[in-house]
Design a protein around this motif. Structure first.
Motif, PDB file in Angstrom:
ATOM      1  N   ALA A   1       0.579  -1.188  -0.012  1.00 61.16           N
ATOM      2  CA  ALA A   1       0.032   0.234  -0.144  1.00 61.16           C
ATOM      3  C   ALA A   1       1.082   1.422  -0.111  1.00 61.16           C
ATOM      4  N   ILE A   2       0.121   2.348  -0.510  1.00 62.34           N
ATOM      5  CA  ILE A   2       1.090   3.497  -0.556  1.00 62.34           C
ATOM      6  C   ILE A   2       0.158   4.622   0.089  1.00 62.34           C
ATOM      7  N   ARG A   3       0.697   5.736   0.466  1.00 61.10           N
ATOM      8  CA  ARG A   3      -0.272   7.044   0.882  1.00 61.10           C
ATOM      9  C   ARG A   3       0.126   8.023  -0.103  1.00 61.10           C
ATOM     10  N   VAL A   4      -0.955   8.428  -0.643  1.00 62.09           N
ATOM     11  CA  VAL A   4      -0.803   9.520  -1.643  1.00 62.09           C
ATOM     12  C   VAL A   4      -1.745  10.580  -1.498  1.00 62.09           C
ATOM     13  N   GLN A   5      -1.735  11.696  -2.307  1.00 64.94           N
ATOM     14  CA  GLN A   5      -2.597  12.610  -2.220  1.00 64.94           C
ATOM     15  C   GLN A   5      -3.811  12.585  -3.304  1.00 64.94           C
ATOM     16  N   GLU A   6      -4.836  12.915  -2.875  1.00 62.71           N
ATOM     17  CA  GLU A   6      -6.053  13.000  -3.992  1.00 62.71           C
ATOM     18  C   GLU A   6      -6.732  14.246  -3.856  1.00 62.71           C
TER      19      GLU A   6
END
Length: 125
Positions: free
Chosen positions: A19-24
């Motif tokens: 999993a990754i943490r990214v901006q939406e």
């Protein structure tokens, strides 16, 4: 920053885990993929987070990897992986280089791959 689940191994996700943490930041979302595209990342609230072409080095994301920070560097790593793929495929032919689309157009379809590949790589490099 939101968690995005990576559904299958792909060179785009090298060294990023499951999993990754990214901006939406999106008002529109891609809701279906053509037969030549496969889903490679998802969330419960936005099923199509990342996709790739089945035979060509073409990628797209719904999230914004360029909006990363030191605290959440996954987008930077994803872009680093993408440019590594671009370099690998570009060496022999500009036409063979990978294409990356971020977000979607007002119609809900991904931005045209041609508009991204037309200027990549920069001329003279």
């Amino acid at each position: 920053f939101y968690p995005v689940r990576l559904l299958k191994p792909d060179p785009l996700f090298k060294d990023l885990g499951r999993a990754i943490r990214v901006q939406e930041f999106h008002a529109w979302e891609i809701t279906r993929l053509g037969d030549d595209l496969e889903l490679i990342a998802s969330t419960p609230t936005c099923r199509i987070q990342a996709y790739r072409h089945r035979r060509r080095p073409i990628y797209g994301t719904q999230f914004h990897p360029e909006q990363s920070t030191k605290a959440y560097p996954d987008g930077f790593k994803l872009l680093d992986n993408f440019f590594g793929l671009a370099w690998k495929h570009w060496k022999g032919s500009v036409a063979a280089g990978p294409v990356f689309a971020v977000g979607s157009s007002r119609s809900g379809s991904p931005h045209s791959p041609q508009e991204f590949s037309a200027n990549y790589p920069p001329h003279g490099q």
